[in-house]
Write a protein that holds these residues in place. Structure first.
Motif, PDB file in Angstrom:
ATOM      1  N   ASP A 109      -0.184  -1.968  -6.068  1.00  0.00           N
ATOM      2  CA  ASP A 109      -0.065  -0.808  -5.181  1.00  0.00           C
ATOM      3  C   ASP A 109      -1.221   0.173  -5.342  1.00  0.00           C
ATOM      4  N   GLY A 110      -2.327  -0.318  -5.891  1.00  0.00           N
ATOM      5  CA  GLY A 110      -3.554   0.467  -5.933  1.00  0.00           C
ATOM      6  C   GLY A 110      -3.445   1.733  -6.756  1.00  0.00           C
ATOM      7  N   TYR A 111      -3.833   2.836  -6.147  1.00  0.00           N
ATOM      8  CA  TYR A 111      -3.901   4.113  -6.849  1.00  0.00           C
ATOM      9  C   TYR A 111      -2.621   4.930  -6.721  1.00  0.00           C
ATOM     10  N   SER A 112      -1.541   4.338  -6.219  1.00  0.00           N
ATOM     11  CA  SER A 112      -0.340   5.132  -5.959  1.00  0.00           C
ATOM     12  C   SER A 112       0.358   5.577  -7.235  1.00  0.00           C
ATOM     13  N   GLY A 113       0.142   4.871  -8.341  1.00  0.00           N
ATOM     14  CA  GLY A 113       0.783   5.245  -9.594  1.00  0.00           C
ATOM     15  C   GLY A 113      -0.028   6.257 -10.380  1.00  0.00           C
ATOM     16  N   ARG A 164      -8.193   7.851 -10.053  1.00  0.00           N
ATOM     17  CA  ARG A 164      -7.746   8.275  -8.728  1.00  0.00           C
ATOM     18  C   ARG A 164      -8.531   7.528  -7.654  1.00  0.00           C
ATOM     19  N   ALA A 165      -8.056   7.633  -6.422  1.00  0.00           N
ATOM     20  CA  ALA A 165      -8.668   6.879  -5.336  1.00  0.00           C
ATOM     21  C   ALA A 165     -10.133   7.242  -5.138  1.00  0.00           C
ATOM     22  N   ALA A 222      -1.315  14.290 -13.060  1.00  0.00           N
ATOM     23  CA  ALA A 222      -1.612  14.578 -11.657  1.00  0.00           C
ATOM     24  C   ALA A 222      -2.159  15.988 -11.474  1.00  0.00           C
ATOM     25  N   ARG A 239       0.083   3.004 -17.267  1.00  0.00           N
ATOM     26  CA  ARG A 239       0.748   3.501 -16.072  1.00  0.00           C
ATOM     27  C   ARG A 239       1.920   4.346 -16.528  1.00  0.00           C
ATOM     28  N   ASP A 273       7.060   7.342 -13.498  1.00  0.00           N
ATOM     29  CA  ASP A 273       7.403   8.367 -12.511  1.00  0.00           C
ATOM     30  C   ASP A 273       8.465   7.793 -11.596  1.00  0.00           C
ATOM     31  N   GLY A 293       8.194   6.183  -8.973  1.00  0.00           N
ATOM     32  CA  GLY A 293       7.828   4.905  -8.379  1.00  0.00           C
ATOM     33  C   GLY A 293       7.682   3.757  -9.349  1.00  0.00           C
TER      34      GLY A 293
END
Length: 383
Positions: free
Chosen positions: A5-9, A29-30, A57, A254, A257, A259
């Protein structure tokens, strides 16, 4: 390197930043990799926050480069202090490991014990043990009444072993894999002893645990193992496990959170790929749904009233995958060659890739706790 899921975490890395002359926690980060050491001087400090994912974050940070730039530095010259690169993603946390947590790995440990470190004897012993033990051990809950009855029957047959004790008995095997700051990260050269003739990768998930005992995140690991040394004697476990560059972690932690959490770890499949310089290829998987001891139970045996870790701790959960296919000679099983490229991946955690070399030829471990404290003091940071 990235999860599916890429940078979503909430992806926490640790980097060597030549601009500040030392290591820093970093947010991936993205739009790039950000040094967040001004808010959190160490990974251990960040993982002690009430909500580490939210803390990462919201952390101020300075962009130091792209993911690709840091990976290129990690692969090119991993020991150079002038190169921006990834490090193992934990710092002050010791690395502990749980052994014999899968039925398959338990049988392989029995084989090592019986073979006395001789790989050529392994196949015959594997067939013999399969006839004695069958597949029933997969369904046993360690420490249960049924497990105790199996133990009684095996003792009566003369088949009991120290590995069966920790595999289905009440107490887990938890040992020290690596000291704080001694692990290596993605793109590194990882080590097996030059003297070893029977060794293998152990692809695993590691849980990052706070000093209060809460699981705050997960990462991938290679718990490199020398099967010939441990097979000669279980008392040689430190020699089999803890050598220069023998613990590989990453690429990131990771942080848990909404997700991604412990249930996602429980359902993870860890994939291993080894590509040899001569064209040899090996692939396998380790499904955590088949683990004999629940990760939460392992954490409860690691930390609590009987043992504390004031800087937190990383716990490797073990693996069910033991490579048994012949590489060099019939009946010789698998062993590493220098130049092997190892890739360990899981959908939610990304891919950890590194090369195999002799421990004696890997960059020596020189940056310890005193060096870290001195470095943070020079930078005006407090861990």
């Amino acid at each position: 390197m990235l999860p599916d899921d890429g940078y979503s975490g909430a992806l926490l890395a640790r980097i060597w930043n030549p601009d500040v002359g030392g290591p820093s926690p970093a947010a991936v980060r993205a739009d790039g990799v950000y040094d967040v050491s001004e808010d959190h001087a160490t990974v251990a400090d960040l993982c002690e926050q009430p909500d580490p994912a939210a803390a990462l974050a919201s952390a101020r940070g300075r962009r130091v480069g792209s993911l690709e730039e840091l990976l290129a530095g990690s692969v090119a010259r991993p020991e150079s202090e002038s190169v921006l690169r990834f490090l193992a993603p934990v710092d002050l946390q010791p690395v502990k490991a749980a052994g014999v947590t899968f039925a398959v790995s338990m049988v392989e440990r029995l084989i090592e014990e019986r073979a006395r470190g001789n790989p050529e004897a392994a196949e015959a012993i594997r067939a013999e043990l399969g006839g004695v033990l069958g597949d029933d051990l997969r369904s046993l809950e360690p420490g249960s009444q049924k497990a105790a009855e199996v133990k009684r029957l095996l003792v009566a047959r003369g088949e009991w072993s120290q590995y069966l004790e920790v595999g289905i008995g009440p107490d887990a095997e938890i040992f020290t894999k690596a000291l704080p700051l001694s692990s290596v990260g993605p793109g590194s050269r990882a080590g097996v002893l030059r003297e070893s003739r029977w060794n293998n990768p152990e692809p695993e998930v590691g849980l990052v645990v706070s000093s209060a005992g809460g699981v705050v995140g997960a990462t991938l690991a290679n718990d490199i193992n020398l099967r010939d040394y441990e097979g000669r004697s279980a008392l040689l476990l430190p020699k089999a496990k803890d050598n220069n560059a023998s613990c590989v972690l990453g690429p990131f932690v990771r942080l848990f959170d909404a997700g991604f959490g412990l249930d996602d770890v429980r359902s993870s499949t860890v994939r291993l790929e080894v590509t040899g310089p001569e064209g040899y290829e090996l692939a396998g998987e380790s499904d955590l749904v088949e683990i004999s001891r629940d990760p939460a139970d392992l954490v409860s045996q690691l930390i609590g009233d009987s043992h504390q870790y004031p800087d937190g701790v990383l716990l490797l959960l073990g693996t069910m995958f033991a490579p048994v296919s012949d590489r060099d000679v019939a009946g010789g099983g698998f062993t590493h060659r220098t130049g092997d490229v190892v890739r360990i991946s899981a959908p939610g955690l990304g891919t950890l890739a590194h090369e195999i070399a002799h421990s004696q030829d890997c960059a020596p471990w020189t940056f310890g706790v005193r060096a870290l404290l001195a470095n943070l003091a020079r930078r005006g940071l407090q861990g």
